[in-house]
Design an enzyme around this catalytic site. Sequence first.
Site, PDB file in Angstrom:
ATOM      1  N   GLU A 142      24.855  57.937 -35.569  1.00  0.00           N
ATOM      2  CA  GLU A 142      23.563  57.875 -34.886  1.00  0.00           C
ATOM      3  C   GLU A 142      22.850  59.190 -35.190  1.00  0.00           C
ATOM      4  OE1 GLU A 142      23.910  57.763 -30.611  1.00  0.00           O
ATOM      5  OE2 GLU A 142      21.738  57.476 -30.328  1.00  0.00           O
ATOM      6  N   GLU A 227      13.381  58.842 -24.281  1.00  0.00           N
ATOM      7  CA  GLU A 227      14.447  58.760 -23.291  1.00  0.00           C
ATOM      8  C   GLU A 227      14.041  59.587 -22.075  1.00  0.00           C
ATOM      9  OE1 GLU A 227      18.648  58.329 -25.565  1.00  0.00           O
ATOM     10  OE2 GLU A 227      17.727  60.287 -25.757  1.00  0.00           O
TER      11      GLU A 227
END
Length: 247
Positions: A142, A227
């Site tokens: 990621e 986020e």
Amino acid sequence: MRLSLSSAITAAISLAALSSAQTLTGQYTCSAGGQYTLCQNLWGELSGVGNQTSTLISQSGNAVSWSTTWNWANNPNNVKSYANVISNTAKGVQLQNIASAPTTWNWVYETQSAGIRADVSYDIWFGKAPSGSPATTASSYEIMIWLSGLGGIQPVGSAIKTNITVAGHQWDLWSGPNANWQVFSFKTASGDITNFDVDLQEFFSYLTTNEGVAGSQYVQAIQTGTEPFTGNAVLLTESYSVAINSK
Ligand SMILES: *[C@@H]1O[C@H](CO)[C@@H](O)[C@H](O)[C@H]1NC(C)=O
Ligand SMILES: *[C@@H]1O[C@H](CO)[C@@H](O)[C@H](O)[C@H]1NC(C)=O
């Protein structure tokens, strides 16, 4: 990049359907079609109290505009969501076969409460197979690129390099494990980058040259979003685009 007849038809239909903005309110709802899909992924909402909506404002060709409005309280170290757009076309190419991966992202906080804790970030997924959904057993790496990280929040793992220059910007590079994949996060070392215009290939080649990532890895997905941890804000993406050009 190949464009099949069926995906060309899908693109035409979705553009026609997008004459007015679409607002998502559910926990895992998406607005599909064309080169991007907007998803409001409120995966961490149970760790907080609040709400969020996301709106696909416009989508045309390789450009998309969207916004998200969030209010979250409690558990300041927990991510509440990742509202994001995922590219339906920039994927399925091995790192060693990428000639360039141009991207632009112009964004702004239209409103924000004092002391918000949130990032504005790319979330890019590599794996051994040509395709795989983000954050699954298919994921090997990621790669996050934090264009903003407010309120003292930190990426996964620990800082392994500080103030490196990649694609003309300075970054702290963080790394650590998460589930069955390894995370590398490039966190801006020079404040918010609100007009981003780079070749992602420079990040990819940094990782293959310096961090042992195999060139045989495939880019499985490129997401961009935010986020939030706590606070409230309206984040507007005025314009975003990404593409992968194969060698
Ligand atoms: C969202 O949360 C905020 C802060 O708790 C609250 O003021 C607002 O009324 C909520 N909005 C909705 C639509 O629930
Ligand atoms: C980070 O790197 C840039 C570019 O090399 C340099 O101008 C700057 O002074 C560095 N900042 C720190 C804190 O070392």
